[in-house]
Design a protein around this motif. Structure first.
Motif, PDB file in Angstrom:
ATOM      1  N   ALA A  85      -1.773  -1.787   3.256  1.00  0.00           N
ATOM      2  CA  ALA A  85      -0.921  -0.903   2.452  1.00  0.00           C
ATOM      3  C   ALA A  85       0.039  -1.718   1.596  1.00  0.00           C
ATOM      4  N   GLY A  86       0.647  -2.729   2.177  1.00  0.00           N
ATOM      5  CA  GLY A  86       1.588  -3.558   1.427  1.00  0.00           C
ATOM      6  C   GLY A  86       0.950  -4.214   0.221  1.00  0.00           C
ATOM      7  N   HIS A  87      -0.245  -4.769   0.404  1.00  0.00           N
ATOM      8  CA  HIS A  87      -0.938  -5.417  -0.713  1.00  0.00           C
ATOM      9  C   HIS A  87      -1.390  -4.393  -1.750  1.00  0.00           C
ATOM     10  N   ALA A  88      -1.910  -3.267  -1.291  1.00  0.00           N
ATOM     11  CA  ALA A  88      -2.382  -2.239  -2.222  1.00  0.00           C
ATOM     12  C   ALA A  88      -1.232  -1.714  -3.078  1.00  0.00           C
ATOM     13  N   LEU A  89      -0.077  -1.524  -2.475  1.00  0.00           N
ATOM     14  CA  LEU A  89       1.063  -0.969  -3.212  1.00  0.00           C
ATOM     15  C   LEU A  89       1.585  -1.918  -4.289  1.00  0.00           C
ATOM     16  N   GLU A  90       1.193  -3.191  -4.220  1.00  0.00           N
ATOM     17  CA  GLU A  90       1.582  -4.160  -5.241  1.00  0.00           C
ATOM     18  C   GLU A  90       0.651  -4.129  -6.459  1.00  0.00           C
ATOM     19  N   LEU A  91      -0.475  -3.416  -6.350  1.00  0.00           N
ATOM     20  CA  LEU A  91      -1.403  -3.330  -7.476  1.00  0.00           C
ATOM     21  C   LEU A  91      -0.740  -2.594  -8.645  1.00  0.00           C
ATOM     22  N   PRO A  92      -0.763  -3.161  -9.841  1.00  0.00           N
ATOM     23  CA  PRO A  92      -0.195  -2.457 -10.997  1.00  0.00           C
ATOM     24  C   PRO A  92      -0.853  -1.093 -11.221  1.00  0.00           C
ATOM     25  N   GLU A  93      -2.148  -0.994 -10.946  1.00  0.00           N
ATOM     26  CA  GLU A  93      -2.852   0.278 -11.126  1.00  0.00           C
ATOM     27  C   GLU A  93      -2.251   1.374 -10.246  1.00  0.00           C
TER      28      GLU A  93
ATOM     29  N   ALA B 266       0.854   1.237  -8.997  1.00  0.00           N
ATOM     30  CA  ALA B 266       2.270   1.387  -9.356  1.00  0.00           C
ATOM     31  C   ALA B 266       2.459   2.427 -10.455  1.00  0.00           C
ATOM     32  N   ARG B 267       1.489   2.527 -11.363  1.00  0.00           N
ATOM     33  CA  ARG B 267       1.647   3.483 -12.462  1.00  0.00           C
ATOM     34  C   ARG B 267       0.812   4.747 -12.277  1.00  0.00           C
ATOM     35  N   ALA B 268       0.098   4.852 -11.178  1.00  0.00           N
ATOM     36  CA  ALA B 268      -0.775   6.009 -10.942  1.00  0.00           C
ATOM     37  C   ALA B 268       0.033   7.266 -10.629  1.00  0.00           C
ATOM     38  N   ARG B 269      -0.408   8.367 -11.185  1.00  0.00           N
ATOM     39  CA  ARG B 269       0.163   9.673 -10.855  1.00  0.00           C
ATOM     40  C   ARG B 269      -0.732  10.416  -9.873  1.00  0.00           C
ATOM     41  N   THR B 270      -2.050  10.153  -9.962  1.00  0.00           N
ATOM     42  CA  THR B 270      -3.006  10.778  -9.053  1.00  0.00           C
ATOM     43  C   THR B 270      -3.951   9.703  -8.531  1.00  0.00           C
ATOM     44  N   VAL B 271      -4.126   9.676  -7.216  1.00  0.00           N
ATOM     45  CA  VAL B 271      -5.019   8.712  -6.571  1.00  0.00           C
ATOM     46  C   VAL B 271      -5.984   9.482  -5.681  1.00  0.00           C
ATOM     47  N   ALA B 272      -7.266   9.249  -5.878  1.00  0.00           N
ATOM     48  CA  ALA B 272      -8.280   9.772  -4.965  1.00  0.00           C
ATOM     49  C   ALA B 272      -8.475   8.727  -3.884  1.00  0.00           C
ATOM     50  N   ALA B 273      -8.352   9.124  -2.642  1.00  0.00           N
ATOM     51  CA  ALA B 273      -8.405   8.191  -1.524  1.00  0.00           C
ATOM     52  C   ALA B 273      -9.259   8.794  -0.414  1.00  0.00           C
ATOM     53  N   TYR B 274      -9.073   8.339   0.784  1.00  0.00           N
ATOM     54  CA  TYR B 274      -9.797   8.852   1.944  1.00  0.00           C
ATOM     55  C   TYR B 274      -9.009   8.483   3.187  1.00  0.00           C
ATOM     56  N   VAL B 275      -9.300   9.170   4.275  1.00  0.00           N
ATOM     57  CA  VAL B 275      -8.689   8.845   5.557  1.00  0.00           C
ATOM     58  C   VAL B 275      -9.700   8.010   6.328  1.00  0.00           C
ATOM     59  N   SER B 276      -9.301   6.837   6.740  1.00  0.00           N
ATOM     60  CA  SER B 276     -10.206   5.945   7.458  1.00  0.00           C
ATOM     61  C   SER B 276     -10.644   6.551   8.786  1.00  0.00           C
ATOM     62  N   VAL B 277     -11.859   6.200   9.170  1.00  0.00           N
ATOM     63  CA  VAL B 277     -12.428   6.645  10.441  1.00  0.00           C
ATOM     64  C   VAL B 277     -13.099   5.454  11.116  1.00  0.00           C
ATOM     65  N   GLU B 278     -13.330   5.612  12.386  1.00  0.00           N
ATOM     66  CA  GLU B 278     -14.015   4.608  13.190  1.00  0.00           C
ATOM     67  C   GLU B 278     -13.420   3.227  12.968  1.00  0.00           C
TER      68      GLU B 278
ATOM     69  N   GLU C  98     -13.059   1.504  10.130  1.00  0.00           N
ATOM     70  CA  GLU C  98     -12.571   1.207   8.787  1.00  0.00           C
ATOM     71  C   GLU C  98     -11.105   0.778   8.836  1.00  0.00           C
ATOM     72  N   PRO C  99     -10.677  -0.049   7.876  1.00  0.00           N
ATOM     73  CA  PRO C  99      -9.249  -0.395   7.812  1.00  0.00           C
ATOM     74  C   PRO C  99      -8.408   0.873   7.664  1.00  0.00           C
ATOM     75  N   GLY C 100      -7.307   0.919   8.374  1.00  0.00           N
ATOM     76  CA  GLY C 100      -6.452   2.103   8.382  1.00  0.00           C
ATOM     77  C   GLY C 100      -5.858   2.412   7.018  1.00  0.00           C
ATOM     78  N   THR C 101      -5.907   3.685   6.626  1.00  0.00           N
ATOM     79  CA  THR C 101      -5.387   4.087   5.316  1.00  0.00           C
ATOM     80  C   THR C 101      -4.127   4.948   5.383  1.00  0.00           C
ATOM     81  N   LEU C 102      -3.783   5.494   6.531  1.00  0.00           N
ATOM     82  CA  LEU C 102      -2.639   6.420   6.582  1.00  0.00           C
ATOM     83  C   LEU C 102      -1.317   5.804   6.101  1.00  0.00           C
ATOM     84  N   PRO C 103      -0.990   4.554   6.454  1.00  0.00           N
ATOM     85  CA  PRO C 103       0.266   4.001   5.916  1.00  0.00           C
ATOM     86  C   PRO C 103       0.275   3.962   4.384  1.00  0.00           C
ATOM     87  N   LEU C 104      -0.863   3.655   3.786  1.00  0.00           N
ATOM     88  CA  LEU C 104      -0.961   3.625   2.325  1.00  0.00           C
ATOM     89  C   LEU C 104      -0.839   5.028   1.742  1.00  0.00           C
ATOM     90  N   LEU C 105      -1.539   5.987   2.335  1.00  0.00           N
ATOM     91  CA  LEU C 105      -1.474   7.369   1.832  1.00  0.00           C
ATOM     92  C   LEU C 105      -0.043   7.899   1.901  1.00  0.00           C
TER      93      LEU C 105
END
Length: 181
Positions: A14-22, A24-36, A38-45
């Motif tokens: 999450a920390g590294h992803a949040l540093e992405l300029p893309e 930083a300026r995004a208003r809408t992000v399509a994402a997913y909730v990790s399962v099994e 997969e790297p955890g996504t909830l902190p990023l979401l």
């Protein structure tokens, strides 16, 4: 991996992803909730929502295409078992339709691996291939970013003519960009 290691990896990702300029300026992000595994996504979401970003999450349809719904925190998720496939965490609210992804500034993709050219290996269900084809047909060009563990960045993955490279991969140790995407 232990729960502690998985949690630390999710926070680092999450920390590294949040540093992405893309992002930083995004208003809408399509994402997913990790399962099994997969790297955890909830902190990023949660961090994206905290920034005021609209986060869309997929809802698997019977034909394996994806509908979308808005993420409103972990309490807005329901666990859905899809036949013999894995259980997914999906948004419980209003369905926005498969074309909702067309408004995304960034699409965060799951995967099994990504190679040195930015080609992503998915799970083989074709759901995200359909999303990427929908984006291409509509002339939409969101930043495509895959979220993986460091060991899932490899030299080469099998690719087919319809496969599209991602712009970047985010892992717990950092970001790698691909110039061709």
């Amino acid at each position: 991996m232990t729960a502690d290691v998985v949690g630390e990896a999710a926070d680092a990702l999450a920390g590294h992803a949040l540093e992405l300029p893309e992002l930083a300026r995004a208003r809408t992000v399509a994402a997913y909730v990790s399962v099994e595994n997969e790297p955890g996504t909830l902190p990023l979401l949660d961090a994206l929502v905290g920034r005021g970003v609209r986060v869309l999450l997929p809802v698997l349809l019977p034909d394996h295409d994806l509908d979308w719904g808005a993420y409103a925190g972990e309490g807005s998720l329901v666990r859905v078992q899809h036949g013999g496939r894995m259980a997914l965490f999906e948004p419980s609210g209003e369905r926005l339709g498969p074309d909702a992804v067309l408004g995304a500034d960034v699409v965060l993709l799951p995967g099994l691996a990504v190679d040195a050219h930015g080609m992503r290996l998915g799970r083989g269900g074709g759901s995200y291939d359909r999303v990427l084809a929908r984006l291409e047909r509509a002339g939409a060009h969101p930043a495509l970013v895959v979220l993986l563990y460091d060991t899932e960045v490899v030299e080469r993955v099998p690719a087919q003519p319809h496969d599209r490279p991602v712009r970047a991969v985010v892992t717990p140790s950092g970001v790698r960009r691909f110039p061709a995407a």
